[in-house]
Design an enzyme around this catalytic site. Structure first.
Site, mmCIF file in Angstrom:
data_model
loop_
_atom_site.group_PDB
_atom_site.id
_atom_site.type_symbol
_atom_site.label_atom_id
_atom_site.label_comp_id
_atom_site.label_asym_id
_atom_site.label_seq_id
_atom_site.Cartn_x
_atom_site.Cartn_y
_atom_site.Cartn_z
ATOM 1 N N ASP A 13 0.314 -1.111 -0.112
ATOM 2 C CA ASP A 13 -0.128 -0.493 0.274
ATOM 3 C C ASP A 13 0.859 1.628 -0.065
ATOM 4 O OD1 ASP A 13 -2.369 -1.661 0.102
ATOM 5 O OD2 ASP A 13 -2.062 -2.046 2.575
ATOM 6 N N GLU A 14 2.124 0.744 -0.853
ATOM 7 C CA GLU A 14 3.037 2.678 -0.826
ATOM 8 C C GLU A 14 2.709 3.571 -1.812
ATOM 9 O OE1 GLU A 14 4.077 -0.692 -1.265
ATOM 10 O OE2 GLU A 14 5.621 -1.174 0.416
ATOM 11 N N LYS A 16 1.862 1.767 -4.859
ATOM 12 C CA LYS A 16 2.364 1.606 -5.992
ATOM 13 C C LYS A 16 1.710 1.429 -7.575
ATOM 14 C CE LYS A 16 2.401 -2.668 -4.002
ATOM 15 N NZ LYS A 16 2.303 -1.982 -3.096
ATOM 16 N N ALA A 39 -3.798 -8.067 -4.037
ATOM 17 C CA ALA A 39 -3.931 -6.492 -3.434
ATOM 18 C C ALA A 39 -4.949 -5.410 -4.049
ATOM 19 C CB ALA A 39 -2.496 -6.774 -4.765
ATOM 20 N N GLY A 40 -4.363 -4.662 -3.556
ATOM 21 C CA GLY A 40 -5.458 -3.533 -3.966
ATOM 22 C C GLY A 40 -4.827 -1.798 -4.833
ATOM 23 N N HIS A 41 -4.885 -2.038 -5.501
ATOM 24 C CA HIS A 41 -3.851 -0.597 -5.983
ATOM 25 C C HIS A 41 -5.537 0.588 -6.792
ATOM 26 C CE1 HIS A 41 -0.601 -3.783 -7.166
ATOM 27 N NE2 HIS A 41 -0.651 -3.553 -5.583
ATOM 28 N N GLN A 223 1.552 -6.019 -3.072
ATOM 29 C CA GLN A 223 2.529 -6.603 -1.578
ATOM 30 C C GLN A 223 3.328 -6.180 -1.352
ATOM 31 O OE1 GLN A 223 1.224 -10.072 -3.343
ATOM 32 N NE2 GLN A 223 -0.301 -8.477 -3.253
ATOM 33 N N THR A 238 3.669 -12.376 2.618
ATOM 34 C CA THR A 238 1.936 -13.189 2.275
ATOM 35 C C THR A 238 2.168 -14.411 1.305
ATOM 36 O OG1 THR A 238 0.286 -12.652 -0.826
ATOM 37 C CG2 THR A 238 2.852 -12.040 -0.280
ATOM 38 N N THR A 300 -9.659 -5.554 1.345
ATOM 39 C CA THR A 300 -10.948 -6.218 2.951
ATOM 40 C C THR A 300 -11.249 -4.451 3.559
ATOM 41 O OG1 THR A 300 -8.775 -5.866 4.250
ATOM 42 C CG2 THR A 300 -9.449 -7.868 3.481
ATOM 43 N N LYS A 330 2.828 10.020 -0.413
ATOM 44 C CA LYS A 330 2.537 10.449 0.437
ATOM 45 C C LYS A 330 3.098 11.999 1.332
ATOM 46 C CE LYS A 330 -1.673 8.082 1.255
ATOM 47 N NZ LYS A 330 -2.742 7.282 1.677
ATOM 48 N N GLY A 414 -0.036 14.114 -4.361
ATOM 49 C CA GLY A 414 -1.713 14.109 -3.904
ATOM 50 C C GLY A 414 -1.149 12.709 -4.569
HETATM 51 P P1 GDP Z 1 -1.212 0.100 -3.464
HETATM 52 O O1 GDP Z 1 -1.495 -0.982 -3.043
HETATM 53 O O2 GDP Z 1 0.587 0.203 -3.675
HETATM 54 O O3 GDP Z 1 -0.977 0.766 -4.805
HETATM 55 O O4 GDP Z 1 -1.225 1.629 -2.752
HETATM 56 P P2 GDP Z 1 -2.968 1.636 -2.346
HETATM 57 O O5 GDP Z 1 -3.729 1.963 -3.779
HETATM 58 O O6 GDP Z 1 -3.335 0.298 -1.471
HETATM 59 O O7 GDP Z 1 -3.569 3.022 -1.703
HETATM 60 C C1 GDP Z 1 -2.381 3.661 -1.468
HETATM 61 C C2 GDP Z 1 -3.221 5.232 -1.395
HETATM 62 O O8 GDP Z 1 -2.255 6.375 -1.114
HETATM 63 C C3 GDP Z 1 -4.042 5.041 -2.386
HETATM 64 O O9 GDP Z 1 -5.484 5.232 -1.901
HETATM 65 C C4 GDP Z 1 -3.859 6.155 -3.112
HETATM 66 O O10 GDP Z 1 -4.539 6.894 -3.858
HETATM 67 C C5 GDP Z 1 -2.864 6.906 -2.743
HETATM 68 N N1 GDP Z 1 -1.882 7.885 -2.028
HETATM 69 C C6 GDP Z 1 -0.542 7.474 -3.987
HETATM 70 N N2 GDP Z 1 0.312 8.527 -3.511
HETATM 71 C C7 GDP Z 1 -0.637 9.543 -2.459
HETATM 72 C C8 GDP Z 1 0.505 10.368 -2.276
HETATM 73 O O11 GDP Z 1 1.225 11.637 -2.959
HETATM 74 N N3 GDP Z 1 -0.566 11.109 -1.456
HETATM 75 C C9 GDP Z 1 -1.467 11.077 -1.254
HETATM 76 N N4 GDP Z 1 -2.159 12.175 -0.639
HETATM 77 N N5 GDP Z 1 -2.368 9.867 -1.619
HETATM 78 C C10 GDP Z 1 -1.583 9.020 -2.123
HETATM 79 P P1 IMO Z 2 -0.685 -4.083 -2.259
HETATM 80 O O1 IMO Z 2 -0.525 -4.431 -3.597
HETATM 81 C C1 IMO Z 2 -0.828 -4.822 1.822
HETATM 82 C C2 IMO Z 2 -1.097 -8.171 3.464
HETATM 83 C C3 IMO Z 2 -2.311 -9.489 4.413
HETATM 84 C C4 IMO Z 2 -1.975 -10.350 5.476
HETATM 85 C C5 IMO Z 2 -0.798 -11.037 4.280
HETATM 86 C C6 IMO Z 2 -0.997 -12.344 4.257
HETATM 87 O O2 IMO Z 2 -2.524 -3.338 -1.790
HETATM 88 O O3 IMO Z 2 0.161 -3.568 -1.482
HETATM 89 P P2 IMO Z 2 -2.867 -12.570 1.759
HETATM 90 O O4 IMO Z 2 -3.809 -12.272 1.786
HETATM 91 O O5 IMO Z 2 -1.452 -12.311 0.587
HETATM 92 O O6 IMO Z 2 -2.282 -14.461 2.069
HETATM 93 O O7 IMO Z 2 -2.536 -12.066 3.181
HETATM 94 O O8 IMO Z 2 -0.303 -10.150 3.267
HETATM 95 N N1 IMO Z 2 -1.789 -8.107 2.564
HETATM 96 C C7 IMO Z 2 -1.752 -7.154 2.041
HETATM 97 N N2 IMO Z 2 -0.578 -5.884 3.363
HETATM 98 N N3 IMO Z 2 -1.436 -4.592 0.894
HETATM 99 C C8 IMO Z 2 -1.666 -5.649 0.332
HETATM 100 O O9 IMO Z 2 -1.305 -5.386 -1.344
HETATM 101 C C9 IMO Z 2 -1.715 -6.874 0.893
HETATM 102 N N4 IMO Z 2 -2.000 -8.285 -0.437
HETATM 103 C C10 IMO Z 2 -1.696 -9.251 1.099
HETATM 104 O O10 IMO Z 2 -2.630 -8.675 5.092
HETATM 105 O O11 IMO Z 2 -1.136 -9.668 6.189
HETATM 106 MG MG MG Z 3 -3.282 -1.853 -1.350
#
Ligand code: GDP
Ligand code: IMO
Ligand code: MG
Length: 427
Positions: A13-14, A16, A39-41, A223, A238, A300, A330, A414
């Site tokens: 969740d960085e 990506k 994953a949740g991107h 991840q 994972t 989730t 961020k 942002g």
């Molecule tokens: P991923 O799993 O690594 O793709 O990251 P996620 O989408 O799960 O979580 C990142 C969250 O931060 C998302 O809601 C993005 O829209 C948001 N985001 C990404 N880059 C930035 C940033 O530079 N600033 C802010 N405020 N939000 C960001």
């Molecule tokens: P993105 O791509 C954050 C975590 C789960 C759990 C562990 C194992 O959005 O960064 P799993 O279902 O993979 O066997 O769960 O890994 N986890 C994540 N945490 N971002 C993710 O994906 C994740 N995918 C799995 O919460 O701790």
């Molecule tokens: Mg994510």
């Protein structure tokens, strides 16, 4: 410089998805190489917000071919619903390619994931419940079902029978659940086959040919480094390799092809699920990071655990991935703190430790050693260049860069595509 890997440098969740989408307009292929719909991107394009789970974020860039590599685990029902969701919003998904060697997340793998977690009780991993671990376990145990098996009913039936032989014993005798019928699973899987067929390809051949032709290929990790099955905080990880080497095995390209490895790094730290997290905050600051950063899981809906930036982890990510660059995301979320603590080392049993300990016990005992950096109060979301940032924000970035061991080549201020400061070009 044709092949780049983009991966998470922390616990996922960085940002990506945003980073991949930003580069998507300039690359020819975006390839997922591991993980699945755990994953949740999140990608924000103009006023549109997309949540992608299985599909590579490049699917939103019209010129780009999205690829699901052999190292990914594919839940066919999720695949089809994600595709139709995008089609309804006018996104063309016809270029998608899926490796015939990718493994299928079967309905029984999802069941086993959920019952195993329940059985573990308070020792549970906190998985996403999407069947990821059991599917990779089947792959390693050589009882997995692959995408190509959907096109040979007799082989598919034999393989489902072999897998369910053992699983039904477990489900009925240990977990007290009903047995799963072979015929029902085969029928469900065959029901997806024709819809998926147009996308199935020899992706290893396609990608290597593309690289031969100097096309630009971006490998998008799911991840993050600390969730890696080999290099993460095992067992709270994972079941795949999000680290850079995973791109080679998960897509079938040699390491000599890869010229750049970009670590996506949040300006603070978050984690979902169980496991150690030295800089985790349980106070108002943690609550504020969660609120301002919108730190709620895309897959989730769980609240993410939040803490300060951990430079020990960033250094570790640089090492195990051979990072050439960081994309710091961020930074805007940190606006408003008078002072920002950054973890520069750990104290473990009274001793200062500079690098991530390999021992799980030591890591569980690690206490953060903080350095305080001065904060800033100016809105930075409109900053377009490094010099637009307030002096203290510049100093924060420079300090993180020095501690983390690779240049910070872009900064997110942002969620939108254009809310990015580009320092060094990635392409
Ligand atoms: P991923 O799993 O690594 O793709 O990251 P996620 O989408 O799960 O979580 C990142 C969250 O931060 C998302 O809601 C993005 O829209 C948001 N985001 C990404 N880059 C930035 C940033 O530079 N600033 C802010 N405020 N939000 C960001
Ligand atoms: P993105 O791509 C954050 C975590 C789960 C759990 C562990 C194992 O959005 O960064 P799993 O279902 O993979 O066997 O769960 O890994 N986890 C994540 N945490 N971002 C993710 O994906 C994740 N995918 C799995 O919460 O701790
Ligand atoms: Mg994510």
């Amino acid at each position: 410089m044709p092949a780049l890997v983009l991966l998470g440098a922390q616990w996922g969740d960085e940002g990506k998805g945003k980073a991949t989408d930003l580069l998507g307009g300039s690359v020819d292929y975006v390839v997922r190489y591991q993980g699945g719909n755990n994953a949740g991107h999140t990608v924000v394009v103009g006023d549109q917000k997309y949540a992608l789970h299985l599909l590579p974020s490049g699917i939103l860039s019209p010129g780009c071919t999205p690829v699901i590599g052999n190292g990914v685990v594919v839940d066919p029902s999720v695949l089809l619903s994600e595709l139709s969701g995008l089609n309804e919003r006018g996104v063309d998904t016809s270029k998608l390619l899926i490796s015939g060697n990718a493994h299928i997340i079967t309905p029984y793998n999802v069941t086993v994931d959920k019952v195993t977690e329940r059985f573990l009780g308070k020792r549970k991993i906190g998985t996403t419940g999407r069947g990821i671990g059991p599917t990779y376990a089947d792959k390693i145990n050589r009882v997995g079902i692959r995408v190509q098996d959907l096109y040979d009913e007799s082989i598919l039936t034999q393989k489902v029978e072999a897998a369910l032989d053992v699983k039904n014993q477990l489900l009925t005798k240990l977990y007290n659940r009903r047995a799963i019928a072979v015929g029902q699973v085969v029928e469900e899987l065959l029901g997806y086959a024709e819809q998926i067929k147009p996308y199935v390809a020899d992706t290893v051949l396609v990608l290597n040919k593309a690289l031969d032709e100097d096309k630009v290929v971006l490998f998008e990790g799911g991840q993050g480094t600390l969730l890696d099955i080999d290099h993460g905080t095992y067992p709270f990880v994972t079941s795949s390799n999000p680290t850079a080497g995973g791109a080679c095995t998960g897509a079938g390209v040699g390491p000599t092809r890869i010229s750049r490895v970009i670590g996506i790094l949040k300006a603070y730290t978050t984690r979902v699920g169980a496991g150690p997290f030295p800089t985790e905050l349980f106070d108002e600051d943690g609550e504020a990071l969660r609120r301002i950063g919108g730190e709620r899981g895309v897959t989730t809906g769980r609240d993410r655990r939040c803490g300060w930036f951990d430079a020990v982890i960033a250094r570790y990510a640089t090492r195990v991935n051979g990072l050439t660059d960081f994309f710091l995301t961020k930074l805007d979320v940190l606006t408003g703190w008078e002072q920002i603590p950054v973890c520069v080392a750990y104290e473990i049993d009274g001793k200062r430790v500079e690098e991530l300990p390999y021992s799980q016990t030591d890591f569980h005992h690690a206490k953060p050693v903080y350095e305080m950096l001065p904060g800033w109060s100016e809105d930075i979301s409109k900053a377009k260049s490094f010099s637009d940032l307030p002096k203290n924000a510049q100093a924060y970035v420079k300090a993180l860069e020095e501690m983390s061991g690779a240049p910070i080549s872009a900064i997110g201020v942002g969620p939108g595509r254009d809310e990015t400061i580009e320092i060094n070009s990635f392409l």
